[in-house]
Design an enzyme around this catalytic site. Sequence first.
Site, PDB file in Angstrom:
ATOM      1  N   LEU A   1     103.916   9.449  22.219  1.00 46.17           N
ATOM      2  CA  LEU A   1     103.661   8.722  20.982  1.00 46.17           C
ATOM      3  C   LEU A   1     104.412   7.399  21.076  1.00 46.17           C
ATOM      4  O   LEU A   1     105.511   7.345  21.638  1.00 46.17           O
ATOM      5  CB  LEU A   1     104.173   9.499  19.760  1.00 46.17           C
ATOM      6  CG  LEU A   1     103.460  10.802  19.389  1.00 46.17           C
ATOM      7  CD1 LEU A   1     104.182  11.467  18.218  1.00 46.17           C
ATOM      8  CD2 LEU A   1     102.003  10.571  19.059  1.00 46.17           C
ATOM      9  N   ASP A   2     103.827   6.337  20.525  1.00 45.70           N
ATOM     10  CA  ASP A   2     104.564   5.074  20.442  1.00 45.70           C
ATOM     11  C   ASP A   2     105.900   5.311  19.750  1.00 45.70           C
ATOM     12  O   ASP A   2     106.026   6.195  18.901  1.00 45.70           O
ATOM     13  CB  ASP A   2     103.778   4.046  19.615  1.00 45.70           C
ATOM     14  CG  ASP A   2     102.519   3.566  20.319  1.00 45.70           C
ATOM     15  OD1 ASP A   2     102.351   3.873  21.503  1.00 45.70           O
ATOM     16  OD2 ASP A   2     101.705   2.897  19.660  1.00 45.70           O
ATOM     17  N   ARG A   3     106.870   4.508  20.086  1.00 49.59           N
ATOM     18  CA  ARG A   3     108.208   4.674  19.512  1.00 49.59           C
ATOM     19  C   ARG A   3     108.172   4.646  17.985  1.00 49.59           C
ATOM     20  O   ARG A   3     108.871   5.424  17.325  1.00 49.59           O
ATOM     21  CB  ARG A   3     109.137   3.557  20.033  1.00 49.59           C
ATOM     22  CG  ARG A   3     110.582   3.691  19.566  1.00 49.59           C
ATOM     23  CD  ARG A   3     111.454   2.648  20.217  1.00 49.59           C
ATOM     24  NE  ARG A   3     111.133   1.308  19.784  1.00 49.59           N
ATOM     25  CZ  ARG A   3     111.691   0.708  18.739  1.00 49.59           C
ATOM     26  NH1 ARG A   3     112.594   1.329  18.018  1.00 49.59           N
ATOM     27  NH2 ARG A   3     111.355  -0.523  18.414  1.00 49.59           N
TER      28      ARG A   3
ATOM     29  N   THR B   1     105.649   5.440  16.061  1.00 46.19           N
ATOM     30  CA  THR B   1     104.737   6.440  15.516  1.00 46.19           C
ATOM     31  C   THR B   1     105.465   7.769  15.368  1.00 46.19           C
ATOM     32  O   THR B   1     106.176   8.198  16.273  1.00 46.19           O
ATOM     33  CB  THR B   1     103.513   6.615  16.428  1.00 46.19           C
ATOM     34  OG1 THR B   1     102.870   5.353  16.592  1.00 46.19           O
ATOM     35  CG2 THR B   1     102.534   7.609  15.836  1.00 46.19           C
TER      36      THR B   1
ATOM     37  N   HIS C   1      98.208   1.720  21.883  1.00 44.21           N
ATOM     38  CA  HIS C   1      98.100   1.075  20.560  1.00 44.21           C
ATOM     39  C   HIS C   1      96.669   1.073  20.037  1.00 44.21           C
ATOM     40  O   HIS C   1      96.313   0.247  19.181  1.00 44.21           O
ATOM     41  CB  HIS C   1      98.625  -0.362  20.600  1.00 44.21           C
ATOM     42  CG  HIS C   1     100.099  -0.467  20.851  1.00 44.21           C
ATOM     43  ND1 HIS C   1     100.775  -1.671  20.832  1.00 44.21           N
ATOM     44  CD2 HIS C   1     101.032   0.474  21.162  1.00 44.21           C
ATOM     45  CE1 HIS C   1     102.058  -1.456  21.105  1.00 44.21           C
ATOM     46  NE2 HIS C   1     102.221  -0.167  21.309  1.00 44.21           N
TER      47      HIS C   1
END
Length: 484
Positions: free
Chosen positions: A193-195, A197, A290
């Site tokens: 997961l994106d940081r 998110t 993203h």
Amino acid sequence: MAEPGPGPSGGESEAAPAPKKRRLAAGERYVPPPRKLSTGVSFGAAHFAETSYYFEGGLRKVRPYYFDFRTYCKGRWVGRSLLHVFSTEFRAQPLAYYRAAARAGRLRLNEEPVRDLDIVLKNNDFLRNTVHRHEPPVTAQPIQILVEDDEVVVVDKPSSLPVHPCGRFRHNTVIFILGKEHDLKELHTIHRLDRMTSGVLMFAKTAEVSKRIDEQVRERQLEKEYVCRVVGEFPEHEVVCEEPILVVSYKVGVCRVDPKGKFCKTIFQRLSYNGKSSVVKCLPRTGRTHQIRVHLQYLGHPIVNDPIYNMEAWGPDRGKGGKIDKTDEELLKALVEEHRSKQSLDILGIAEEDLNSDAENKDCGNSGDCTSSAQADPTNENSCPAKDTKDPQRNDVAACPLNSDSNLETLEKNKELGSCENQDGQTEQKSSEEKDPLCVECKITRRDPSPRELVMYLHALRYKGAEFEYCSKMPEWAMEDWEE
């Protein structure tokens, strides 16, 4: 500076038995052969013990600690002096810093202290640089364990935490917190997961389980459901976006819609609208970096507090319809300037030296999101020795009195600021409370982000496979009657 990848579990390498040295010619410098990298070695107790956490103002903070950055000599460095490499590729620190570091015994070539920066590098030279490391704070919200059995660990990841060590983050990561606070080690990352998110994050406990779920991912059997809060009134009907996405910068972690990009598909469905913003369910059918955030921006409904894709730098329409009216270079510069003016570069997970360095690292992309490598180790080029000690809000690093004789004397006399290695070859922290006279970060007072700044309204709500389904609670900001 970086050492080649440590192996599937993100661990450290172990030295092979030293072979007998051959007889050297007069004036020839011996270079030991490369060490074999041990695969499957996880982060262990020695790594977790490097430093400790403390909590302040709703933030989880890491006490500064000493750490070794390590790298083998790159091909383009062979025949060049160490001084030349520092001056051309790692310019975030003035040369006075490296001279002082050498005098303090913090630079080692093939495990021997570097006394002369004019030494010419040879193939297979192994360099260590001990630095006083500072990590950005993250939210103090705990990691909630949703499921743990013999095969998997499933957690609800808070926003602002990277999944694994990368860039400026090591201890403030999900992998380290689970290891240090829950004794969960040797985990295999299944997805990222994106940081910024939050939400459902899965780890496998064995390589076999990881391989089995990876096959489901490749065969498109894994269903992912996200929820987010976006600007404005999102359409009531289902919206499908299939715009291709191109990476603008791996270093900053910025993407945009572009015909030359990779195919993407996201399905959106509005859940609620409170008169100002909408809660939207997102079903990504591909897994580009993203993807959800870029598609929402393209549709004209960026995530309310997205620190990249809902910024003025994209223009008056904030990138709606792919209209930007800037070159990629102008866009990146505008984004950095906007965050610098708000003293919020740490929200992006980057430091200004990451932007200025010539050494481009595409293995770990953005230090904040780290979507390219599930097993990335903090000893990577995005965290090279020159990059961990400069203030993202300052351009006058040279103003630090590193050329001062008194400063160097203080450094060399204060033995407590040196580093030592334990049996595993890890640099141990002498005192996390002491300030280091070589460390620029120690001389800076930063503005801490507020806990609110560290939450982005994008949450991984559900992951479903052929044999499992994991779901977290709906975040507070996604409730129908919520108001900011």
